[in-house]
Design an enzyme around this catalytic site. Structure first.
Site, PDB file in Angstrom:
ATOM      1  N   TRP A 148     -61.144 -22.453 -28.354  1.00 16.60           N
ATOM      2  CA  TRP A 148     -59.946 -23.232 -28.057  1.00 16.60           C
ATOM      3  C   TRP A 148     -59.903 -24.551 -28.806  1.00 16.60           C
ATOM      4  O   TRP A 148     -58.842 -24.967 -29.284  1.00 16.60           O
ATOM      5  CB  TRP A 148     -59.798 -23.423 -26.549  1.00 16.60           C
ATOM      6  N   ASP A 185     -58.677 -31.180 -23.277  1.00 13.81           N
ATOM      7  CA  ASP A 185     -58.162 -29.909 -22.784  1.00 13.81           C
ATOM      8  C   ASP A 185     -59.116 -29.455 -21.686  1.00 13.81           C
ATOM      9  O   ASP A 185     -60.225 -28.991 -21.948  1.00 13.81           O
ATOM     10  CB  ASP A 185     -58.118 -28.888 -23.921  1.00 13.81           C
ATOM     11  N   LYS A 222     -55.752 -21.133 -14.207  1.00  9.83           N
ATOM     12  CA  LYS A 222     -57.178 -20.928 -13.941  1.00  9.83           C
ATOM     13  C   LYS A 222     -57.499 -21.356 -12.503  1.00  9.83           C
ATOM     14  O   LYS A 222     -57.892 -20.551 -11.683  1.00  9.83           O
ATOM     15  CB  LYS A 222     -58.037 -21.745 -14.908  1.00  9.83           C
TER      16      LYS A 222
END
Length: 376
Positions: free
Chosen positions: A104, A188, A212
């Site tokens: 990511w 993030d 999540k």
């Protein structure tokens, strides 16, 4: 029908009580005669829902008034573009630095390069020998003292929990200690948001896809220091300009109303279960159980450097990978779903987010033991 133990990395398991409440209120929210999905995003009912969700999130994370809390669309991947469009030009040079520790952060760095000079300040994308063990690329974190951050950068980006590789930052660094006191940290935090106390004030901006730990897919939380807002690039769409979204309390345009509503229910669930400190204690117990078994087994192996193992996403491999298909078929039959690892790394992955109870991890460990007994 019995619900399976869902180890999906996202969209992921939600608390059953949240799903039950959303189902009970589906046709009539609090006597309004409407579903939340039917409400005007500027009507008093949804304004109450949205404002309560923001207030609860601020309380959970201790977010001060110096920060705007925004509910946005586009997911974490969308924020890879929205962040640089808002921040990369704020100091004139259109430059930002990145700590690359997995899939990511690699994508964040690549996307930011479309809007300015995106430079890698540190990377774990090579093999390294740590504590006497050879670590594969992206299974470790570069020591903070090795990071090379430009004092003139608009921000320093890191992914504090790599969902695919299973690497987690236990602490967020102070950029002043890196010789860059005017460089805010952009984090993030998608896959460990609300799973443990996070010192938001150490960052200039934190973002997290809700799917999540913090709600369903469709809404992304952005927490941004107000002095960083208002310097977007001219190409930034007005609906993604943080100044507009913050000024209108996440209602500049039609937001993902139902997703915000369910996220708000999740925040109330977290508060009722001990807040983020309660989540951390439960998550530590689950992670300790699973890692403890994996480390004791010669049949399975976790590839991540032990000090930076994620409590949320636990990748593991079978020593004999020819058994992978049998392992997954047996897991599905046992009601243990979504254990296949990401296609980029293979193997297995168990995502044990807030809403996964200890009983689910206990069931997984029992299956791991039984499969090893039969095939080891």
């Amino acid at each position: 029908m019995a619900r399976p133990w869902n180890f999906s990395a996202g969209p992921s398991v939600l608390p059953e009580t949240v799903l039950q409440q959303a189902a009970a209120e589906m046709l009539d929210w609090h006597g309004s005669g409407m579903s939340v999905m039917e409400m005007s995003h500027r009507g008093r009912h949804f304004v109450q829902i949205c404002d309560e969700a923001e207030a609860d999130l601020r309380e959970l994370l201790g977010v001060s008034a110096d920060y705007a809390v925004m509910f946005m669309q586009g997911g974490g991947l969308g924020e890879n573009a929205i962040v640089p469009m808002n921040l990369i030009g704020r100091r004139g040079a259109a430059a930002a630095d990145f700590v690359v520790t997995g899939h990511w952060s690699t994508r964040s760095h690549k996307e930011a390069g479309r809007y300015g000079d995106a430079r890698i300040a540190a990377s774990s994308g090579v093999a390294a020998r740590l504590d006497g063990v050879e670590q594969a690329p992206f299974s470790w974190v570069p020591p903070v003292e090795s990071w090379q951050v430009r004092p003139e950068a608009a921000y320093l980006h890191l992914c504090s929990n790599e969902t695919i590789g299973g690497v987690e930052f236990t602490e967020w660094p102070d950029t002043a200690a890196l010789g860059a006191p005017d460089v805010p940290l952009v984090v993030d935090a998608s896959s460990h948001f609300l799973s443990r106390p996070l010192d938001v004030q150490r960052a200039g901006l934190v973002f997290a896809g809700a799917q999540k730990n913090a709600g369903p897919a469709g809404v992304t939380v952005v927490i941004a220091r107000r002095d960083l807002i208002g310097k977007a690039l001219p190409i930034c769409p007005s609906a993604f300009d943080y100044a507009n979204v913050a000024a209108e309390h996440s209602r500049y345009n039609t937001p993902p109303t139902f997703a915000i509503y369910v996220a708000g229910l999740v925040y109330k669930w977290v508060k009722a279960n001990g807040g983020v400190a309660g989540m951390e204690a439960a998550n530590r117990a689950k992670a300790d159980l699973l890692y403890g078994f994996l480390d004791s087994s010669g049949f399975y192996r976790n590839p991540v450097h032990a000090p930076v193992r994620s409590r949320m996403n636990v990748p593991f491999v079978l020593r004999d990978e020819s058994l992978n298909d049998a392992f997954l078929q047996g897991a599905d039959a046992a009601g243990l779903t979504q254990l296949k690892g990401h296609k980029s790394v293979g193997g297995m992955r168990a995502s044990i987010y807030n809403a996964m109870p200890l009983a689910g991890v206990q069931a997984l460990v029992e299956y791991l033991k039984e499969f090893e007994r039969r095939h080891g």
